[in-house]
Design a protein around this motif. Structure first.
Motif, mmCIF file in Angstrom:
data_model
loop_
_atom_site.group_PDB
_atom_site.id
_atom_site.type_symbol
_atom_site.label_atom_id
_atom_site.label_comp_id
_atom_site.label_asym_id
_atom_site.label_seq_id
_atom_site.Cartn_x
_atom_site.Cartn_y
_atom_site.Cartn_z
ATOM 1 N N GLU A 163 4.341 -3.486 -7.044
ATOM 2 C CA GLU A 163 5.667 -3.671 -6.456
ATOM 3 C C GLU A 163 6.095 -5.136 -6.450
ATOM 4 O OE1 GLU A 163 5.515 -1.889 -2.598
ATOM 5 O OE2 GLU A 163 5.171 0.125 -3.399
ATOM 6 N N TYR A 182 1.389 1.842 3.576
ATOM 7 C CA TYR A 182 0.335 2.309 2.676
ATOM 8 C C TYR A 182 -0.798 3.000 3.444
ATOM 9 C CZ TYR A 182 2.731 -1.136 -0.236
ATOM 10 O OH TYR A 182 3.685 -1.860 -0.907
ATOM 11 N N ARG A 224 -0.773 -0.743 -5.506
ATOM 12 C CA ARG A 224 0.653 -0.531 -5.241
ATOM 13 C C ARG A 224 1.344 -1.829 -4.823
ATOM 14 N NH1 ARG A 224 1.632 5.572 -2.969
ATOM 15 N NH2 ARG A 224 -0.024 6.571 -4.173
#
Length: 218
Positions: free
Chosen positions: A61, A46, A57
Motif C-alpha cells: 500500500e 490489519y 500489505r
C-alpha cells in the motif's frame, strides 16, 4: 435449530490483551529499522493477520521496498520481550469460560499466533487443561480468513461446525468462522468501521456482555 455444543475462542484481542503489544512491537520495529512511521489506528485494520501478511500489505500500500520476513521476525522478538509476564485475561473472559465449562460446553482455542506464544498465554493466565482443543499457526496450511483453523478445531472436538459458536474480534477471523459454517459473536473495535462485522451473528463491545443464554440461543 442445531444445539450449541462448543465455543471456540480466538485469542489475541478476545481473551487476552496481547493485541496492543503486537501493534506496538510492529510500529516500533518499522520505525527503528526502516524509518516508517505508523499510528496504532493505521495498524489496527490489519488485525487477525500474522506479522508477515500485515507487512506485505503495508509495504504494498505504501510502495515500500523491504523484506517482510526479516522485519516480521524482528517484530516477533520485540513482541515476546514486551509481553512476557504482562499477559492478562480481558474482563469477563474467565467468568464466561467457567460458565461454559459448568454447563458442559466444549471449549477450543483457535489462534493465528505461534504455538510458543499460545503456550505462554495459557501458562500465564492459568488456563492449562481448560481447552478441549487448541489450534495454532503451526497446525494448519491456511490461516484465517480461510476456514481451515476452525474446521480443524471442530474435527478435534468431534462436533459439527453448525453446533459451534466462535468468539472473534477481526474481520479475517469472522470470515474464517462463517466460511466454516459456524455462528460467530464479534467483539467490536470502536476504531474500526462497523461494516467490518457485517458477517457476524451478534455484536458486543466486550466479552463481559456475552451471556450463556446468548450463546445457546444463536
Amino acid at each position: 435449530m442445531p444445539t450449541i455444543r462448543a465455543v471456540l475462542f480466538d485469542m489475541d484481542g478476545v481473551m487476552v490483551n496481547t493485541e496492543t503489544f503486537y501493534i506496538k512491537a510492529l510500529i516500533d520495529t518499522l520505525s527503528e529499522e526502516i524509518g516508517l512511521k505508523l499510528t496504532e489506528k493505521e495498524v489496527e485494520k490489519y488485525a487477525g493477520l500474522i506479522y508477515t501478511e500485515k507487512l506485505k500489505r503495508i509495504f504494498e500500500e505504501r510502495k515500500v521496498k523491504a523484506d517482510p520476513y526479516e522485519l516480521a521476525e524482528k517484530s516477533r522478538r520485540k513482541f515476546l520481550c514486551m509481553v512476557r509476564g504482562r499477559i492478562k485475561l480481558l474482563p469477563g473472559v474467565r467468568e464466561l469460560i467457567e460458565g461454559l465449562f459448568s454447563y458442559g460446553i466444549k471449549l477450543a482455542l483457535v489462534s493465528s499466533s505461534r504455538k510458543n506464544v499460545v503456550e505462554m498465554v495459557i501458562r500465564e493466565t492459568g488456563l492449562k487443561g481448560v481447552f478441549d482443543a487448541i489450534v495454532t499457526q503451526e497446525d494448519v496450511k491456511h490461516l484465517k480468513p480461510h476456514p481451515e483453523p476452525y474446521l480443524l478445531a471442530s474435527k478435534m472436538l468431534k462436533i459439527r461446525p453448525e453446533e459451534c459458536v466462535v468468539i472473534e474480534d477481526s474481520v479475517h477471523g469472522i470470515s474464517s468462522a462463517k466460511s466454516a459454517g459456524m455462528k460467530c459473536i464479534a467483539i467490536v473495535n470502536p476504531n474500526l468501521p462497523i461494516s467490518n462485522y457485517s458477517e457476524a451473528d451478534m455484536l458486543v463491545r466486550s466479552v463481559r456482555k456475552i451471556k450463556l443464554e446468548d450463546i445457546l440461543n444463536l
